[in-house]
Design a protein around this motif. Structure first.
Motif, PDB file in Angstrom:
ATOM      1  N   PHE A  66      42.681  35.719  31.511  1.00  0.00           N
ATOM      2  CA  PHE A  66      43.218  35.930  30.169  1.00  0.00           C
ATOM      3  C   PHE A  66      42.303  35.315  29.112  1.00  0.00           C
ATOM      4  O   PHE A  66      42.059  35.923  28.067  1.00  0.00           O
ATOM      5  CB  PHE A  66      44.633  35.345  30.058  1.00  0.00           C
ATOM      6  CG  PHE A  66      45.682  36.289  30.562  1.00  0.00           C
ATOM      7  CD1 PHE A  66      45.880  37.519  29.948  1.00  0.00           C
ATOM      8  CD2 PHE A  66      46.443  35.972  31.672  1.00  0.00           C
ATOM      9  CE1 PHE A  66      46.826  38.403  30.425  1.00  0.00           C
ATOM     10  CE2 PHE A  66      47.390  36.861  32.160  1.00  0.00           C
ATOM     11  CZ  PHE A  66      47.587  38.071  31.541  1.00  0.00           C
ATOM     12  N   ALA A  67      41.765  34.116  29.435  1.00  0.00           N
ATOM     13  CA  ALA A  67      40.841  33.478  28.484  1.00  0.00           C
ATOM     14  C   ALA A  67      39.620  34.367  28.252  1.00  0.00           C
ATOM     15  O   ALA A  67      39.164  34.530  27.118  1.00  0.00           O
ATOM     16  CB  ALA A  67      40.408  32.110  29.009  1.00  0.00           C
ATOM     17  N   LEU A  68      39.112  34.975  29.338  1.00  0.00           N
ATOM     18  CA  LEU A  68      37.928  35.827  29.218  1.00  0.00           C
ATOM     19  C   LEU A  68      38.235  37.100  28.436  1.00  0.00           C
ATOM     20  O   LEU A  68      37.450  37.530  27.588  1.00  0.00           O
ATOM     21  CB  LEU A  68      37.386  36.176  30.606  1.00  0.00           C
ATOM     22  CG  LEU A  68      36.786  35.022  31.403  1.00  0.00           C
ATOM     23  CD1 LEU A  68      36.558  35.412  32.841  1.00  0.00           C
ATOM     24  CD2 LEU A  68      35.489  34.575  30.771  1.00  0.00           C
ATOM     25  N   ALA A  69      39.403  37.684  28.710  1.00  0.00           N
ATOM     26  CA  ALA A  69      39.796  38.894  27.995  1.00  0.00           C
ATOM     27  C   ALA A  69      39.946  38.582  26.501  1.00  0.00           C
ATOM     28  O   ALA A  69      39.510  39.356  25.632  1.00  0.00           O
ATOM     29  CB  ALA A  69      41.099  39.437  28.556  1.00  0.00           C
ATOM     30  N   PHE A  70      40.512  37.406  26.220  1.00  0.00           N
ATOM     31  CA  PHE A  70      40.666  36.963  24.838  1.00  0.00           C
ATOM     32  C   PHE A  70      39.292  36.859  24.164  1.00  0.00           C
ATOM     33  O   PHE A  70      39.098  37.273  23.017  1.00  0.00           O
ATOM     34  CB  PHE A  70      41.378  35.603  24.837  1.00  0.00           C
ATOM     35  CG  PHE A  70      41.489  34.963  23.483  1.00  0.00           C
ATOM     36  CD1 PHE A  70      42.298  35.524  22.510  1.00  0.00           C
ATOM     37  CD2 PHE A  70      40.794  33.805  23.190  1.00  0.00           C
ATOM     38  CE1 PHE A  70      42.404  34.935  21.263  1.00  0.00           C
ATOM     39  CE2 PHE A  70      40.888  33.217  21.951  1.00  0.00           C
ATOM     40  CZ  PHE A  70      41.694  33.776  20.986  1.00  0.00           C
ATOM     41  N   MET A  71      38.317  36.362  24.936  1.00  0.00           N
ATOM     42  CA  MET A  71      36.993  36.194  24.386  1.00  0.00           C
ATOM     43  C   MET A  71      36.323  37.527  24.085  1.00  0.00           C
ATOM     44  O   MET A  71      35.598  37.658  23.093  1.00  0.00           O
ATOM     45  CB  MET A  71      36.164  35.425  25.395  1.00  0.00           C
ATOM     46  CG  MET A  71      34.836  35.054  24.863  1.00  0.00           C
ATOM     47  SD  MET A  71      34.043  34.095  26.111  1.00  0.00           S
ATOM     48  CE  MET A  71      32.399  34.665  25.892  1.00  0.00           C
ATOM     49  N   ILE A  72      36.567  38.525  24.945  1.00  0.00           N
ATOM     50  CA  ILE A  72      36.008  39.858  24.679  1.00  0.00           C
ATOM     51  C   ILE A  72      36.555  40.379  23.354  1.00  0.00           C
ATOM     52  O   ILE A  72      35.828  40.924  22.525  1.00  0.00           O
ATOM     53  CB  ILE A  72      36.350  40.814  25.839  1.00  0.00           C
ATOM     54  CG1 ILE A  72      35.535  40.439  27.071  1.00  0.00           C
ATOM     55  CG2 ILE A  72      36.060  42.265  25.447  1.00  0.00           C
ATOM     56  CD1 ILE A  72      35.895  41.212  28.302  1.00  0.00           C
TER      57      ILE A  72
ATOM     58  N   LEU B 135      42.958  23.037  26.606  1.00  0.00           N
ATOM     59  CA  LEU B 135      44.408  22.777  26.577  1.00  0.00           C
ATOM     60  C   LEU B 135      45.168  24.000  27.081  1.00  0.00           C
ATOM     61  O   LEU B 135      46.076  23.886  27.918  1.00  0.00           O
ATOM     62  CB  LEU B 135      44.863  22.459  25.147  1.00  0.00           C
ATOM     63  CG  LEU B 135      44.921  20.983  24.765  1.00  0.00           C
ATOM     64  CD1 LEU B 135      45.349  20.840  23.315  1.00  0.00           C
ATOM     65  CD2 LEU B 135      45.874  20.232  25.675  1.00  0.00           C
ATOM     66  N   ILE B 136      44.788  25.190  26.572  1.00  0.00           N
ATOM     67  CA  ILE B 136      45.476  26.414  26.995  1.00  0.00           C
ATOM     68  C   ILE B 136      45.320  26.605  28.504  1.00  0.00           C
ATOM     69  O   ILE B 136      46.281  26.896  29.216  1.00  0.00           O
ATOM     70  CB  ILE B 136      44.926  27.636  26.237  1.00  0.00           C
ATOM     71  CG1 ILE B 136      45.298  27.535  24.757  1.00  0.00           C
ATOM     72  CG2 ILE B 136      45.464  28.939  26.830  1.00  0.00           C
ATOM     73  CD1 ILE B 136      44.645  28.579  23.883  1.00  0.00           C
TER      74      ILE B 136
END
Lengths: 322, 283
Positions: free
Chosen positions: B264-270, B247-248
């Motif tokens: 951004f999704a990947l950075a969030f995951m880190i 969704l995001i």
């Protein structure tokens, strides 16, 4: 046996013999094979730098492509856009990946096992996406081409546009890097890396700051991967965002597993064998991943210590039975 | 604008449900066998490819949806029995082994199926109006099938003998062995089930994306992200994370370029990995 550490004399003899062989080869083979061997040297450097963190320190990083790609781009962009000379851009192709490896490693070494594997993949993917998107700077998937200026060394001038000149240039740097890594692994620092691989908990209890040593290994491997990337783009006169894809790290994994991890000579041997195999198979197949995949799986199952480990265990068996 | 937003939200939910199926398979295998299956994306791709052949042969999408998971489940059986069984106690080695399987499977498909992308046309062509746009009913159907599969999985885990065994092995392997649970068999069936789930999502994704030999590569990474954000071994977490993340991504892509949204999704995951390695929804 020359493969074992500490038997320096035998090693030096073999090393010099191989080096001499590689020095005279270009006089007997055509340009195609000279290029093939030059690329092989580059992948050997990439594989042995990976061996330092995986084989010796026990960290499986799929993020080495990030440093490889950064090294390649550093050389390409510095020569193409800033007109820097070859030796300085190569120097930067070590320094810039080292800085990135410091940053990536600072976070990554806090994690262990599977989490470490995944975080290194993520960093490489971020690099790949940025490389793909920022086309004005990186050329994206199409990449950038350049022509390296001749390299001056005292009275000599090496033309890197000349395939033979490039061959000797790459060979020299890879040979020096190999000796550097070998020396480092035999040093007290290298012993700490091995102790972390063997038993992290014990290394910590003895009083070593395990995370710090992991970071040091990661940074050194990152710098050498960057140098490999820099040499690769010097050889191809080209760099693209494809260098940054995490699956490029897979090359190093394959060579290291096939040859034998934690041996330095193994990954070099593995690169030679797998690349020759691929070179042969490309006559029949579109691409060779199928065979590479099968070889990888077979080695993992049947000889997890690789060819070198396999040979060593045979010799040891012989010794005990005798 | 509102209709674009509505379509983005719908797409986000549909794609999130498909991703949830893949992530569930990956996460079940991780939770039980403690291995990361790098070949999972390739199994997803294989599901779509097998379905494509079946649909070419029979002309029926639903037969493809039934047959592909069976075939891929069988391939999963071979992978588990033939390869992973012998090295299951070495997690890092299994990553490398399944990476090799991934390379081989992708290449085999390239050689047999060819490199050009192909389409599976949706069996339901009807489109219903969504504000001033049209939305394909097939996607709603895909979402419903995904939900049905997840409910089926939930019932399987909660109400059957094998489900009970699986949960027991996750909790305490030693104790499970002691109580006479055939742990070996439970491993095998978990891997088969996980592979079949990957194939299901491959078939369901096929009418939306095109079928090609590399389609599993990016999906594998998305599945990793979902499993980590949702928590490794936490199945409910995976479903929530899958829908949340897609969704995001979907809605975010309306405002920023998709690649930036992914970064951004990947950075969030880190950050999640570093601060909460047990996942956002773990204890």
């Amino acid at each position: 046996m020359f493969l074992q550490k500490g038997k320096s004399f035998g090693f030096i003899l073999i090393f010099i013999l191989i080096l001499l062989g590689l020095i005279i080869i270009p006089f007997f083979v055509d340009l195609f094979y000279q290029t093939f061997l030059t690329e092989l040297f580059v992948w050997i450097l990439f594989a042995i730098s990976f061996d330092l963190i995986f084989g010796y320190t026990g960290l499986l990083s799929f993020g080495q492509a990030l440093f490889f790609g950064l090294g390649g781009y550093t050389v390409t962009i510095l020569i193409r856009k800033f007109g820097l000379n070859t030796e300085l851009s190569l120097l930067f192709s070590i320094i810039i990946p080292i800085l990135f490896a410091w940053f990536v490693g600072y976070f990554s070494v806090k994690l262990t096992g599977i989490h470490f594997v995944i975080i290194t993949i993520i960093f490489a993917i971020i690099g790949n996406i940025i490389g793909d998107t920022w086309t004005s700077f990186t050329g994206g998937a199409d990449g950038l081409t350049f022509s390296p200026p001749p390299y001056r060394l005292g009275l000599f001038q090496i033309d890197l546009m000349d395939i033979k000149g490039n061959y000797y240039f790459v060979l020299t740097i890879v040979a020096i890097s190999f000796l550097f890594l070998r020396r480092m692994i035999q040093s007290p620092l290298g012993k700490v890396f091995i102790s972390i691989r063997e038993n992290e908990e014990r290394a910590r209890l003895i009083g070593y700051n395990v995370q710090r040593y992991k970071l040091i290994a990661f940074i050194i491997a990152g710098g050498l991967s960057g140098l490999a990337g820099g040499l690769y783009s010097l050889t191809l006169k080209y760099a693209s965002a494809g260098y940054l894809h995490w699956s490029v790290s897979g090359h190093a994994v394959v060579y290291t597993i096939v040859g034998g991890m934690g041996t330095l000579i193994g990954p070099a041997l593995g690169a030679g064998i797998v690349m020759s195999l691929e070179h042969y198979l490309i006559n029949f197949l579109q691409t060779t991943d199928l065979v590479v995949g099968i070889v990888l799986v077979a080695m993992v199952l049947m000889a997890p210590k690789g060819l070198v480990g396999f040979i060593q265990s045979r010799f040891k068996k012989g010794e005990t039975s005798a | 604008m509102i209709s674009n937003l509505a379509v983005a939200i719908m797409n986000g939910i549909v794609w999130g449900l498909i991703m949830a199926l893949i992530a569930l398979g990956l996460n079940m295998i991780f939770g039980l066998l403690h291995i990361i299956n790098m070949a999972h994306g390739a199994l997803y791709m294989l599901g779509a490819v097998v379905a494509w052949y079946v649909i070419e042969l029979t002309g029926n999408f639903w037969i493809g949806l039934m047959v592909a998971p069976l075939c891929v489940g069988f391939i999963g059986l071979i992978i588990e029995r033939g390869l992973i069984r012998t090295i299951e106690d070495k997690p890092i080695i299994t990553i490398i082994c399944t990476f090799g399987v991934m390379l081989a499977v992708q290449q085999l498909v390239l050689m047999i199926f060819g490199g050009s992308p192909r389409r599976i046309s949706p069996p339901i062509a009807y489109r219903f109006p969504l504000f001033d746009l049209q939305y394909p009913a097939m996607r709603i159907m895909i979402a419903l099938i995904s939900i049905a599969l997840m409910i089926g999985l939930w019932i399987f885990l909660r109400k059957t003998k094998y489900g009970l065994w699986m949960r027991a092995v996750v909790q305490d392997r030693e104790m499970a062995v002691g109580l006479g649970i055939p742990v070996n068999k439970v491993y095998m069936w978990t891997f088969v089930l996980g592979s079949a789930l990957a194939a299901f999502s491959g078939v369901l994704a096929a009418p939306i994306v095109s079928v090609e030999f590399m389609m599993g590569r990016e999906v594998l990474i998305m599945a990793f992200i979902i499993v980590i954000v949702g928590g490794m071994g936490n199945l409910e977490g995976s479903v929530i994370a899958a829908i949340m993340i897609s969704l995001i991504q979907g809605v975010g892509a309306l405002f920023v370029p998709p690649s930036i949204a992914t970064v951004f999704a990947l950075a969030f995951m880190i950050i999640v990995l570093l601060i909460r390695p047990q996942g956002l929804f773990g204890e």
